[in-house]
Design a protein around this motif. Sequence first.
Motif: not given
Length: 122
Positions: A23-33
């Motif tokens: 959805a955001q066009g890039r891998p999730v960050s640590a906080w998103q994970g």
Amino acid sequence: REIPFSLIQFPLWEGAKKKWGEAQGRPVSAWQGAVCGALSGGFSGALTTPLDLAKTRLMLGADANGKPYKGVVDVWCRVYQEGGIRGLYAGAGPRTFWLTLGGVFFFGAYEKSREMLKIIGV
């Protein structure tokens, strides 16, 4: 109870990370994970509450009247007779809360460690 919990939690976590990343066009960050892990942990905990309830009752060995439990199905039948579906999910609120909170820290630490190891080339 741990195996069913993990069989639900980990695919949900990975799927949520994948969808969020797409959805955001890039891998999730640590906080998103960590957020994905918290939500998947809370959901899995709520769903597997009847298993946890059965484990606890079996560890006690008998009901309040001293009648021994004969197994998981016996626990579920007796609890359902006493309290219906609400009885089977007794304690789901606190269980969900603590597993959600734990998921933030567990998956957050995992994701941040993974991110840091990538930076140093390990």
